[in-house]
Design an enzyme around this catalytic site. Structure first.
Site, mmCIF file in Angstrom:
data_model
loop_
_atom_site.group_PDB
_atom_site.id
_atom_site.type_symbol
_atom_site.label_atom_id
_atom_site.label_comp_id
_atom_site.label_asym_id
_atom_site.label_seq_id
_atom_site.Cartn_x
_atom_site.Cartn_y
_atom_site.Cartn_z
ATOM 1 N N GLY A 1 -13.797 -9.021 -10.003
ATOM 2 C CA GLY A 1 -13.096 -8.088 -10.875
ATOM 3 C C GLY A 1 -11.740 -7.681 -10.352
ATOM 4 O O GLY A 1 -10.975 -7.019 -11.064
ATOM 5 N N ALA B 1 -13.416 -13.198 -2.330
ATOM 6 C CA ALA B 1 -12.233 -12.358 -2.514
ATOM 7 C C ALA B 1 -12.548 -10.874 -2.388
ATOM 8 O O ALA B 1 -11.657 -10.037 -2.526
ATOM 9 C CB ALA B 1 -11.603 -12.645 -3.886
ATOM 10 N N ILE C 1 -10.393 -15.350 1.167
ATOM 11 C CA ILE C 1 -9.032 -14.842 0.995
ATOM 12 C C ILE C 1 -8.696 -13.961 2.184
ATOM 13 O O ILE C 1 -9.354 -12.942 2.415
ATOM 14 C CB ILE C 1 -8.887 -14.038 -0.307
ATOM 15 C CG1 ILE C 1 -9.398 -14.832 -1.498
ATOM 16 C CG2 ILE C 1 -7.443 -13.616 -0.507
ATOM 17 C CD1 ILE C 1 -8.696 -16.137 -1.733
ATOM 18 N N LYS D 1 -1.620 -9.698 7.223
ATOM 19 C CA LYS D 1 -1.840 -8.538 8.092
ATOM 20 C C LYS D 1 -2.873 -8.819 9.187
ATOM 21 O O LYS D 1 -3.091 -7.988 10.073
ATOM 22 C CB LYS D 1 -2.265 -7.338 7.242
ATOM 23 C CG LYS D 1 -1.157 -6.864 6.303
ATOM 24 C CD LYS D 1 -1.644 -5.824 5.331
ATOM 25 C CE LYS D 1 -0.505 -5.348 4.434
ATOM 26 N NZ LYS D 1 0.077 -6.428 3.603
ATOM 27 N N ASN E 1 1.777 -10.242 0.324
ATOM 28 C CA ASN E 1 1.534 -9.334 -0.801
ATOM 29 C C ASN E 1 1.613 -10.075 -2.134
ATOM 30 O O ASN E 1 2.389 -11.013 -2.289
ATOM 31 C CB ASN E 1 2.561 -8.203 -0.782
ATOM 32 C CG ASN E 1 2.408 -7.349 0.460
ATOM 33 O OD1 ASN E 1 1.667 -6.382 0.475
ATOM 34 N ND2 ASN E 1 3.110 -7.708 1.533
ATOM 35 N N SER F 1 -0.666 -6.818 -8.211
ATOM 36 C CA SER F 1 -2.071 -6.561 -7.901
ATOM 37 C C SER F 1 -2.306 -5.060 -7.818
ATOM 38 O O SER F 1 -1.377 -4.273 -7.658
ATOM 39 C CB SER F 1 -2.466 -7.239 -6.586
ATOM 40 O OG SER F 1 -1.720 -6.703 -5.510
ATOM 41 N N VAL G 1 3.066 -2.407 -4.725
ATOM 42 C CA VAL G 1 4.219 -1.524 -4.785
ATOM 43 C C VAL G 1 4.872 -1.506 -6.170
ATOM 44 O O VAL G 1 5.416 -0.486 -6.595
ATOM 45 C CB VAL G 1 5.241 -1.933 -3.690
ATOM 46 C CG1 VAL G 1 5.883 -3.275 -4.005
ATOM 47 C CG2 VAL G 1 6.296 -0.871 -3.502
ATOM 48 N N GLU H 1 1.080 0.613 9.261
ATOM 49 C CA GLU H 1 2.071 -0.258 8.634
ATOM 50 C C GLU H 1 3.035 -0.854 9.650
ATOM 51 O O GLU H 1 3.357 -0.249 10.659
ATOM 52 C CB GLU H 1 2.880 0.520 7.591
ATOM 53 C CG GLU H 1 2.183 0.686 6.265
ATOM 54 C CD GLU H 1 3.117 1.242 5.212
ATOM 55 O OE1 GLU H 1 2.938 0.907 4.033
ATOM 56 O OE2 GLU H 1 4.019 2.031 5.560
#
Length: 633
Positions: free
Chosen positions: A286, A359, A401, A405, A442, A446, A450, A538
Site C-alpha cells: 500500500g 517494500a 528495497i 541512508k 529519495n 512518496s 519533501v 539527518e
C-alpha cells in the site's frame, strides 16, 4: 437520430456510387464505344452488385463510424470493404458466365475506393467548416513535432477545437522547420519560444517529448518559464508504459520534470522472464513504492499477485485500482504485519510465492530517531521474518528495497536498513533463493517526502521550511525507481546489493525555488524560505556507497553492484541476538553501533550564517539562524 440520418444518407450515396461506377469503368475500358449488350449485362447484374457491395460495407462497419474523425484507419477499412466485395462479385460473375472484361472489375475496384473515400472526406470537410472557434479559444503551441506531438495536435483539432486552437510547433530538428503538420507549421526551435509566444500571442504551451533526455526537458522548461503561458507536459516514457498518448495525460509541469533525468530503458523480455506466470508477493503493497511495484508487475501478467500490508485503507485502495484495470488477474489483498512470524509463515505456506518484493519498512528518519525499537522490529526483524519465510518455502527471488541512508548511517532508520541488507546477504550464502537488495535515494511524491510538504506550505502562503541551505539529496520518480527495482531483480544472481544511478544530487533549496516558480510565484518575495536546522539523524549529503565499496557495472546502464565486504555471520548473529533482547530504547543505539562500526550519530553545534546566500539567482538578504540539534550519541 442525427447519426441515423447521416448513416442513411451515406447508404444512399454509396448505392448511387456502386450502381454508377461499373458503367464508368465500362466506358473508360472501351473508350466510349460500348456495345449495347454490355450495358444490358450490367443491368442484369446490378441488383447483385448493389446487394453485395452494401452488405459488405455494412458488415465491415462503414455505417457505424464517426467520419468527421476519419483517419488512415478508416481509409484502410474502405479499401478492405471494396476489395472483399469486388472479389465476391468477380467470383459470382465468373461462375455465372459473365463476359465482362477483367479490366472493368479492376477499374470498378479503383473508382469505388476513390468515390466512397471522397464521400467520407466531404463529411469530414463539412464538419471542419462548421466548427465554431470562439474568441475564447486558447492559442496552443506544441513543443515536439514527433509522434507524440502529432497525436496531441490531432486531438486538439478534432475534439478540443471549441476550447483550443493549434497555432504551431517548436522542434529543434532543422529538417522540420517550416514544415506543416495538421495545418500548423513548425515555427522554430527552443530558443525561439519566447519571441514566438509574443508574436503569436500564445496562451498555452504543451511539451510533447516523452522520450527526450532530462537535460533537454529542463532547458525547454526554463525557456517556457520566461513566458506567462499555461505550461503542460506529457509524462515521460516510464509513465507511459503502453506508449499510448492522449490529451488527457497532459499535466502541469512538476519538479520531477526539472530533475534532468533521462528516461529509463527497460529490458521488458528479461523482466517478463522472471515475473510472467509467476506467483508474486509484495510487502508494503500500500506504500508509494510498493503500490507502484504492484502496478508495474500487474502489467507483466503474473499468475497471481498478493498485496501484503499493515494499513487496511492503503491496501484497499491499491486492490480496488488493480482489480478495475486488471480484472482477469488473480489478486489477493492480505492485511498482516511483517513482524508477526506466525502470520507470515501461514501466508507463505498458503501462497507459496515464487518472487517476493519486500517494500515494507519504517522510513521517516526523525520519527525513527525517537522510536528506535520500532525501527529495529520492523526494518530488521520484519525483514528477517519475511526473508526466512521466502527461503523456507522455496521462493525463486527475494528483492528488498533499501536506501542510500544505509551507507555510513547517521540515523536509526539508515542503520536498521543496513542491518537488513546484511541479513539477506548472509541468507543468500546458503539459500537457493536469490536474495538481493536495491539501494536508491529519495523518491519524489512518496508519502512524507519533501515535495508534498512544500506544496502544502506554498498553498498556505509560506514560509517554506528547509533544514539547511546546503542540504542536498538524490532524487528519482516513483515509476522510475519501481521499474529499475524490477530490472534489478531480473539481472540478480544472488547476494548483490544493487545501487541505482540517481544522477546528480539536487539542492533542496533549488528544488523549493523551482516549486515556487512553477506555482507562478517569486521565491523570497511571495513565498519566504526559512532554515530550521538539521533534524536528528539527518545528513547534509547522502551517499550511495562508502569510499571503500565502489561498484561494478551490470547489463543495465543505470544499475550497479556495490562491492561489499563478506558478511561476518558470527558477528551478525550475535548482534541480532543482542538487539532482540533489548527492552529499552536507549540501549538500541549502542547495540547498533556494536553491529555497525560505521554507524555514527552526528553531534551538531550551534551554527550561524552571516552572509548573503545566492540561491538560483535569488539572494537571501537576511541572517539565517540554524537551531541547535540535540546530541543523541
Amino acid at each position: 437520430m442525427r447519426r441515423k440520418l447521416i448513416s442513411i444518407a451515406l447508404l444512399i450515396i454509396d448505392m448511387i456510387i456502386v450502381a454508377t461506377v461499373p458503367f464508368i469503368a465500362l466506358i473508360i475500358r472501351f473508350e466510349g464505344n460500348v456495345d449495347f449488350h454490355y450495358y444490358s449485362m450490367l443491368l442484369n447484374y446490378m441488383p447483385a452488385i448493389i446487394i453485395v457491395r452494401l452488405s459488405t460495407f455494412y458488415a465491415l462497419g462503414l455505417y457505424n463510424r464517426l467520419w468527421r474523425y476519419a483517419s488512415i484507419n478508416e481509409l484502410l477499412t474502405i479499401c478492405s470493404a471494396v476489395t472483399v466485395s469486388s472479389l465476391i462479385l468477380f467470383a459470382y460473375m465468373y461462375t455465372t458466365g459473365s463476359k465482362l472484361p477483367r479490366s472493368v472489375h479492376i477499374l470498378s475496384w479503383f473508382f469505388n475506393i476513390g468515390f466512397i473515400g471522397l464521400s467520407r472526406l466531404v463529411v469530414r470537410i463539412m464538419h471542419y467548416l462548421r466548427q465554431k472557434r470562439t474568441k475564447q479559444s486558447a492559442k496552443v503551441l506544441i513543443i515536439g513535432a514527433g509522434d507524440a506531438g502529432a497525436m496531441i495536435a490531432r486531438e486538439i483539432n478534432h475534439r478540443y477545437y471549441d476550447t483550443k486552437r493549434l497555432i504551431g510547433f517548436i522542434d529543434d530538428d532543422q529538417y522540420k522547420n517550416k514544415q506543416q503538420l495538421f495545418g500548423a507549421a513548425v515555427l522554430g526551435n527552443r530558443y525561439n519560444i519566447k519571441n514566438i509566444v509574443i508574436e503569436k500571442q500564445i496562451d498555452e504551451i504543451i511539451i510533447a517529448m516523452p522520450s527526450a533526455g532530462g537535460g533537454a526537458i529542463r532547458e525547454i522548461i526554463h525557456e517556457c518559464k520566461q513566458t506567462k503561458c499555461i505550461l503542460k507536459i506529457l509524462p515521460g516514457m516510464y509513465e507511459l508504459i503502453d506508449g499510448d498518448v492522449t490529451i488527457q495525460q497532459l499535466r502541469n509541469v512538476e519538479v520531477e520534470d526539472l530533475l534532468g533525468r533521462d528516461p529509463v530503458k527497460l529490458d521488458v523480455e528479461q523482466i517478463a522472464g522472471y515475473l510472467k506466470g509467476k506467483r508474486v508477493l509484495v510487502t508494503g503493497a500500500g506504500g508509494s513504492i510498493g503500490s507502484e511495484l504492484c502496478r508495474q508487475i500487474a502489467k507483466i501478467s503474473p499468475s497471481s499477485l498478493t498485496l501484503l500490508g499493515k494499513g487496511e485503507n492503503s491496501i484497499y485502495e491499491i486492490n480496488s485500482e488493480l482489480r478495475e484495470k486488471f480484472s482477469k488477474l488473480d489478486i489477493e489483498p492480505i492485511i498482516a504485519d511483517v513482524r508477526d512470524k506466525e502470520r507470515i509463515h501461514s501466508i507463505f505456506s498458503q501462497v507459496k510465492p515464487q518472487v517476493v518484493f519486500h517494500a515494507a519498512a519504517h522510513k521517516h528518519v526523525p520519527l525513527m530517531e525517537s522510536q528506535p525499537m520500532e525501527a529495529v522490529r520492523n526494518n530488521i526483524f520484519g525483514t528477517k521474518t519475511v526473508a526466512e519465510a521466502a527461503d523456507e518455502f522455496g521462493a525463486e527471488a527475494f528483492v528488498m528495497i533499501s536506501t542510500d541512508k544505509a551507507v555510513n548511517p547517521t540515523s536509526v532508520m539508515g542503520a536498521t536498513k543496513r542491518v537488513a541488507e546484511l541479513i539477506i546477504q548472509n541468507l543468500s550464502k546458503r539459500s537457493n533463493t536469490k536474495f538481493v537488495a536495491v539501494r536508491f535515494g529519495n523518491v519524489l511524491g512518496s508519502r512524507g517526502s519533501v515535495i508534498p510538504l512544500f506544496k502544502k506550505q506554498i498553498a498556505k502562503g509560506g514560509p517554506i521550511t528547509i533544514t539547511h541551505p546546503d542540504m542536498q539529496r538524490y532524487f528519482m520518480t516513483i515509476p522510475e525507481a519501481s521499474q529499475l527495482v524490477l530490472q534489478a531483480g531480473a539481472i540478480a544472481k544472488g547476494g548483490e546489493v544493487f545501487v541505482l544511478d540517481m544522477g546528480e544530487p539536487v539542492k533542496i533549496i533549488d528544488m523549493a525555488c523551482d516549486l515556487i516558480e512553477l506555482s507562478g510565484l517569486v521565491p523570497h518575495e511571495d513565498i519566504k524560505i526559512k532554515f530550521s536546522g538539521l533534524r536528528p539523524g539527518e545528513k547534509l549529503f547522502e551517499e550511495l556507497l562508502t569510499a571503500e565499496e565502489g561498484t561494478a557495472s551490470t547489463k543495465h546502464q543505470k544499475i550497479f553492484v556495490a562491492n561489499l565486504k563478506v558478511v561476518d555471520e558470527k558477528k551478525l548473529y550475535q548482534g541480532l541476538v543482542n538487539l532482540e533482547s533489548i527492552k529499552h530504547s536507549d540501549e538500541v543505539i549502542e547495540a547498533l553501533k556494536t553491529l555497525l562500526p560505521t554507524y555514527q550519530n552526528p553531534k551538531e553545534k550551534n551554527c550561524y550564517i552571516d552572509e548573503k546566500i545566492s540561491v538560483k539567482n535569488h539572494p537571501v538578504d537576511h541572517i539565517v539562524h540554524i537551531q541547535t540539534v540535540p546530541d543523541l550519541s
